[in-house]
Design an enzyme around this catalytic site. Structure first.
Site, PDB file in Angstrom:
ATOM      1  N   GLY A 122      -7.104   4.124  -2.041  1.00  0.00           N
ATOM      2  CA  GLY A 122      -6.482   2.891  -2.520  1.00  0.00           C
ATOM      3  C   GLY A 122      -6.954   1.686  -1.735  1.00  0.00           C
ATOM      4  O   GLY A 122      -7.404   1.802  -0.596  1.00  0.00           O
ATOM      5  N   GLY A 124      -5.915  -2.642  -1.066  1.00  0.00           N
ATOM      6  CA  GLY A 124      -4.934  -3.704  -1.240  1.00  0.00           C
ATOM      7  C   GLY A 124      -5.457  -5.010  -0.699  1.00  0.00           C
ATOM      8  O   GLY A 124      -6.617  -5.110  -0.269  1.00  0.00           O
ATOM      9  N   GLY A 125      -4.593  -6.030  -0.716  1.00  0.00           N
ATOM     10  CA  GLY A 125      -5.016  -7.334  -0.266  1.00  0.00           C
ATOM     11  C   GLY A 125      -5.338  -7.387   1.216  1.00  0.00           C
ATOM     12  O   GLY A 125      -6.201  -8.144   1.644  1.00  0.00           O
ATOM     13  N   PHE A 126      -4.630  -6.564   2.017  1.00  0.00           N
ATOM     14  CA  PHE A 126      -4.818  -6.617   3.458  1.00  0.00           C
ATOM     15  C   PHE A 126      -5.512  -5.386   4.020  1.00  0.00           C
ATOM     16  O   PHE A 126      -5.951  -5.405   5.174  1.00  0.00           O
ATOM     17  CB  PHE A 126      -3.467  -6.771   4.176  1.00  0.00           C
ATOM     18  CG  PHE A 126      -2.892  -8.142   4.072  1.00  0.00           C
ATOM     19  CD1 PHE A 126      -3.470  -9.210   4.725  1.00  0.00           C
ATOM     20  CD2 PHE A 126      -1.760  -8.363   3.313  1.00  0.00           C
ATOM     21  CE1 PHE A 126      -2.935 -10.484   4.633  1.00  0.00           C
ATOM     22  CE2 PHE A 126      -1.217  -9.638   3.210  1.00  0.00           C
ATOM     23  CZ  PHE A 126      -1.805 -10.692   3.875  1.00  0.00           C
ATOM     24  N   GLY A 127      -5.590  -4.303   3.257  1.00  0.00           N
ATOM     25  CA  GLY A 127      -6.147  -3.101   3.849  1.00  0.00           C
ATOM     26  C   GLY A 127      -6.649  -2.088   2.844  1.00  0.00           C
ATOM     27  O   GLY A 127      -6.548  -2.271   1.636  1.00  0.00           O
ATOM     28  N   VAL A 129      -6.639   2.189   2.070  1.00  0.00           N
ATOM     29  CA  VAL A 129      -5.884   3.412   2.336  1.00  0.00           C
ATOM     30  C   VAL A 129      -6.820   4.611   2.215  1.00  0.00           C
ATOM     31  O   VAL A 129      -7.535   4.758   1.217  1.00  0.00           O
ATOM     32  CB  VAL A 129      -4.696   3.553   1.369  1.00  0.00           C
ATOM     33  CG1 VAL A 129      -3.879   4.797   1.707  1.00  0.00           C
ATOM     34  CG2 VAL A 129      -3.808   2.307   1.419  1.00  0.00           C
ATOM     35  N   LYS A 143      -3.475   3.712   6.296  1.00  0.00           N
ATOM     36  CA  LYS A 143      -3.709   2.347   5.832  1.00  0.00           C
ATOM     37  C   LYS A 143      -4.326   1.529   6.966  1.00  0.00           C
ATOM     38  O   LYS A 143      -3.682   1.263   7.980  1.00  0.00           O
ATOM     39  CB  LYS A 143      -2.404   1.710   5.368  1.00  0.00           C
ATOM     40  CG  LYS A 143      -2.553   0.289   4.852  1.00  0.00           C
ATOM     41  CD  LYS A 143      -1.194  -0.246   4.411  1.00  0.00           C
ATOM     42  CE  LYS A 143      -1.288  -1.679   3.917  1.00  0.00           C
ATOM     43  NZ  LYS A 143       0.040  -2.194   3.510  1.00  0.00           N
ATOM     44  N   ASP A 243       8.581  -7.896  -2.730  1.00  0.00           N
ATOM     45  CA  ASP A 243       7.378  -7.642  -3.524  1.00  0.00           C
ATOM     46  C   ASP A 243       7.490  -6.327  -4.289  1.00  0.00           C
ATOM     47  O   ASP A 243       6.554  -5.525  -4.310  1.00  0.00           O
ATOM     48  CB  ASP A 243       6.146  -7.643  -2.625  1.00  0.00           C
ATOM     49  CG  ASP A 243       4.844  -7.807  -3.412  1.00  0.00           C
ATOM     50  OD1 ASP A 243       4.914  -8.339  -4.541  1.00  0.00           O
ATOM     51  OD2 ASP A 243       3.780  -7.418  -2.915  1.00  0.00           O
TER      52      ASP A 243
END
Length: 429
Positions: A122, A124-127, A129, A143, A243
């Site tokens: 996966g 995401g915006g910051f990291g 996974v 993560k 969120d």
């Protein structure tokens, strides 16, 4: 101790006085009476008690010294927990809460094949996974924050997530197992969710995957998410997720939902405004989108209502202009089965009642006014009791652009200008 011969003092010239020091308690009344002609007998020195007291004191001091040494060693291994206060009122800590154990960077590299691309599950915006394998055979989700995201916001999100999740213990919340803070590396280690994210099933193009979540499973997912959010809101220090969305709902081996991604979560403060807007298209409450950015627990309730509608319909609110209006029409006209995801087999007639209740609860959760929305504890009660009476939702004025309720100012502006409602909004009646 007497080492010389024993002599009878009565036969020594001029005699000799012999003084014995005894405890007063050992003297009989007769013996305790000292003749006036003799000097008073001094008391014996309490050698035994003194030795015992000194020994105890030495033992206590030794234990205190060992404790002090251990505490100093731990402090040297760990940076200070305090730091400057961020604009949002959070303490910017360099080390997260100590209730979650830390992991060595080398062990996490080994678990993920040195963060191999083949282990990515996966982004995401910051990291990113990664799937990881611990020495004991357990799978974990690792993560890793992206290096360029380690701005103040990224670091604060990391600290916030560790600080919040270290205190959370609930079956419908993703469990944080450990964290790593080594140089510029910021890493979070979670329990592994075999079935990954909810949105892969309810929004996927593969009908087979969508059909895996039949109505019974979807209903249990809705109930599980509601329990998780209610737990957050019911803590002594109430937590707002901020969120909630379908992509932040993960599914374990038994399809049990677990809420994830607490990098935006914060403690609830009454009448608080939030200077940093956390906005996910289609899920954000209207009062939070306003210029005041008023933040309450009811913001999470609104997001939950959107998730509930998406689970039922298989449609994404952010890209489906009429999802909420369709939900209203289906509930109001008694055609609830038309709203259900076509990839899902129609439930038995006796289960259609549950589907209708779910839609009604969802409409209550997305009411324009926060006061008209139920609490999450009330939502849990309504979802788990078919005999509980549910009030009818009020009609909504929806903005077709993002399918969210219009603000009062927007409504009055449109009414005053005589704008055609078919162009910008739709009344649910």
């Amino acid at each position: 101790m007497w080492t010389d011969d024993l002599l009878d003092m009565r036969y020594v010239d001029k005699g000799q006085d012999l003084y014995l020091r005894l405890a007063e308690s050992e003297l009989t009344p007769a013996a305790a009476a000292v003749p006036p002609s003799l000097p008073s007998r001094p008391r014996a020195f309490p050698t035994g008690p003194v030795i015992g007291a000194v020994g105890s004191l030495v033992g206590i001091l030794l234990v205190a010294f060992l404790v002090l040494v251990v505490m100093r060693r731990r402090r040297r291994r760990r940076p200070s927990n305090t730091g400057p206060t961020t604009p949002e009122g959070f303490i910017q800590r360099t080390t997260p809460a100590p209730t979650v154990p830390s992991s060595e960077l080398s062990s996490l590299k080994k678990a993920t094949g040195d963060f191999s691309e083949s282990n990515i599950i996966g982004r995401g915006g910051f990291g990113i996974v990664y799937e990881g394998h611990l020495p004991d055979g357990r799978k974990v989700a690792v993560k890793r924050l992206i290096q360029y995201s380690l701005t103040d916001e990224g670091v604060n999100a990391f600290v916030r997530e560790v600080g919040v999740m270290s205190k959370l213990r609930h079956g419908n919340l993703l469990q944080l197992l450990s964290y790593c803070q080594d140089g510029k590396e910021r890493i979070l280690v979670y329990e592994y969710m075999k079935n990954k994210s909810l949105n892969l099933y309810i929004f996927g193009r593969n009908p087979r995957l969508r059909a895996l979540l039949n109505w019974d499973r979807r209903l249990e997912i809705v109930r599980g998410v509601a329990r998780g959010v209610a737990y957050l809101h019911g803590l002594s220090e109430e937590v707002i997720h901020r969120d909630l969305k379908s992509s932040n709902i993960l599914l374990d081996d038994n399809w049990r939902p677990k809420i994830a991604d607490f990098g935006t979560a914060k403690l609830f403060v009454v009448d608080e405004t939030d200077p940093t807007l956390i906005k996910s298209a289609g899920y954000t409450a209207p009062e939070y989108l306003s210029s005041e950015r008023h933040l309450t627990l009811k913001c999470d309730v609104y997001s939950f209502g959107i998730i509930l509608m998406e689970i039922i319909s298989g449609k994404r609110n952010a890209v489906t202009p009429a999802l909420l209006s369709d939900a209203w029409e289906s509930w109001n006209q008694g055609t609830i089965s038309d709203l259900l995801d076509p990839a899902v087999a129609q439930p038995e007639p006796e289960l259609l009642f549950e589907l209708e209740r779910c839609v009604q609860i969802g409409l209550l959760c997305v009411q324009q006014s926060p006061d008209d929305r139920p609490t999450m504890s009330a939502v849990v009660a309504m979802l788990n009791s078919n005999s509980l009476q549910i009030r009818a939702p009020k009609r909504l004025m929806l903005d077709n652009k993002n399918e969210s309720p219009l603000h009062e100012a927007d409504r009055s502006t449109q009414e005053a200008s005589g704008t055609s409602r078919s162009s910008y909004s739709v009344y649910l009646t």
